[in-house]
Design a protein around this motif. Structure first.
Motif, PDB file in Angstrom:
ATOM      1  N   THR A 168      -4.749   5.881  -0.092  1.00 57.48           N
ATOM      2  CA  THR A 168      -4.356   4.530  -0.149  1.00 57.48           C
ATOM      3  C   THR A 168      -4.027   3.953   1.271  1.00 57.48           C
ATOM      4  O   THR A 168      -4.598   3.232   1.848  1.00 57.48           O
ATOM      5  CB  THR A 168      -3.174   4.210  -1.260  1.00 57.48           C
ATOM      6  OG1 THR A 168      -3.801   4.677  -2.337  1.00 57.48           O
ATOM      7  CG2 THR A 168      -2.949   2.718  -1.243  1.00 57.48           C
ATOM      8  N   LEU A 172      -5.760   1.364   4.064  1.00 57.49           N
ATOM      9  CA  LEU A 172      -5.325   0.207   4.287  1.00 57.49           C
ATOM     10  C   LEU A 172      -5.188   0.126   6.103  1.00 57.49           C
ATOM     11  O   LEU A 172      -5.380  -0.850   6.643  1.00 57.49           O
ATOM     12  CB  LEU A 172      -3.616   0.505   3.994  1.00 57.49           C
ATOM     13  CG  LEU A 172      -2.719  -0.820   4.287  1.00 57.49           C
ATOM     14  CD1 LEU A 172      -1.688  -0.854   3.234  1.00 57.49           C
ATOM     15  CD2 LEU A 172      -2.055  -0.463   5.855  1.00 57.49           C
ATOM     16  N   PHE A 243     -10.476  -1.060   0.249  1.00 54.04           N
ATOM     17  CA  PHE A 243      -9.291  -1.491   0.651  1.00 54.04           C
ATOM     18  C   PHE A 243      -9.345  -2.716  -0.744  1.00 54.04           C
ATOM     19  O   PHE A 243      -8.379  -3.064  -1.297  1.00 54.04           O
ATOM     20  CB  PHE A 243      -8.865  -2.005   1.932  1.00 54.04           C
ATOM     21  CG  PHE A 243      -7.901  -3.020   2.059  1.00 54.04           C
ATOM     22  CD1 PHE A 243      -6.615  -2.467   1.993  1.00 54.04           C
ATOM     23  CD2 PHE A 243      -7.931  -4.267   1.988  1.00 54.04           C
ATOM     24  CE1 PHE A 243      -5.373  -3.368   2.219  1.00 54.04           C
ATOM     25  CE2 PHE A 243      -7.035  -5.048   2.164  1.00 54.04           C
ATOM     26  CZ  PHE A 243      -5.697  -4.540   2.438  1.00 54.04           C
TER      27      PHE A 243
END
Length: 320
Positions: A168, A172, A243
């Protein structure tokens, strides 16, 4: 620790090179036999299948171009999952989907092994010198077990939490890098259109509040004209798409992200999916008829920091 390494592309080859250069016992595997042979000549062993690597090695690293490629290596024919047993470690260093890494990781854990996601950030030139940054998502005992390996592969190592957190955060940060690239392209073309000297414009951006890692690296190869950062438009689109999927999953109404996706879809339609990602600036160059190249900039980035042992980064406000 005996290590298997699957995927010797632009990033993976440089990461595997750090292990070989620092004396690790490495077995390599890639679809390109010439790449494998080049590692054998440097002291590595040629592998046969992902399953064989996992049976013979304590840890197996994968660094692959897509979640689909990763899934094929893990659970496909002769997949590494078939070689997992108690104490084995799978380390996924690709940029991939958090939900997919959790799915595949659960299979590895259920077979008695441990799964770690450890994507890298900082550019191919830093992967080449072992000075790249690494995010690691896994349980703390497994992280401490592989930390000596991670600090050979990279300079700054951040334990992000459980499996899924590193992917994650990697997506990002890639999104932010892409936003930086697009704004640098617009700033450079606008500076040229306004009659600025491009060497001076580069320095003004570099010493100001507008600077960024992307400007200080990618803007240089843009101004050189090579645009070579060993990263292509299809990979950018994959990353910013991941994303957007995270945001959609959590009902975040993003505004800039969808526009960035459209820009790169247009770039791929014009120039091809394997076009170097900084050449997204060609959309503006073609629209304005401007040549923004300038003398004195390198054709590719090199890391001028000496290779040094890595270390764990402790998040601001937290203690070890």
């Amino acid at each position: 620790m005996k290590v298997g390494f699957i995927g010797l592309g632009n990033v993976g080859g440089k990461l595997a090179g750090s292990l070989v250069r620092n004396g690790h016992d490495v077995t390599v595997l890639d679809l390109n036999e010439d790449l494998m042979q080049s590692f054998v000549e440097r002291g590595a062993t040629a592998g046969e299948t992902p399953e064989q690597l996992m049976r013979d090695c304590e840890a197996v690293v994968t660094c692959l171009p897509s979640p689909a490629a990763c899934a094929a290596v893990v659970e496909g024919e002769n997949g590494l999952i078939n070689g997992v047993s108690e104490g084995k470690i799978w380390m996924e260093m690709s940029t991939t989907d958090a939900e997919e890494i959790k799915r595949l990781g659960a299979m590895v854990n259920a077979a008695g092994g441990s799964a770690v996601e450890c994507p890298v950030s900082g550019g191919c030139h830093r992967a080449d010198t072992g000075n790249i940054s690494i995010f690691a998502g896994c349980d703390r005992p497994t992280f401490e077990r592989i930390l000596p390996l991670l600090t050979t592969l990279g300079r700054r190592v951040l334990h992000t939490g459980e499996l899924g957190t590193a992917s994650t955060l990697k997506v990002l940060t890639n999104y932010l890098a892409t936003a930086n690239l697009l704004t640098c392209c617009e700033a450079l073309v606008t500076a040229k259109a306004a009659g600025m000297d491009m060497n001076t414009a580069y320095e003004a951006m570099k010493i100001s509040s507008g600077t960024s890692f992307v400007h200080e690296t990618e803007s240089q190869v843009i101004l050189n004209g090579s645009r070579d950062i060993s990263f292509t438009m299809d990979l950018v689109l994959k990353d910013i798409g991941l994303f957007q999927e995270i945001a959609d999953r959590h009902n975040v109404p993003l505004e800039i992200s969808p526009l960035m996706i459209d820009i790169f879809k247009d770039g791929i339609a014009r120039f091809g999916e394997r076009e170097l990602s900084p050449n997204i600036i060609k959309r503006l160059e073609e629209a304005t008829g401007l040549d923004i190249r300038a003398p004195g900039f390198p054709a590719e980035m090199t890391d001028d920091e000496p290779e040094e042992p890595g270390y764990e980064v402790i998040p601001t406000g937290l203690s070890r």
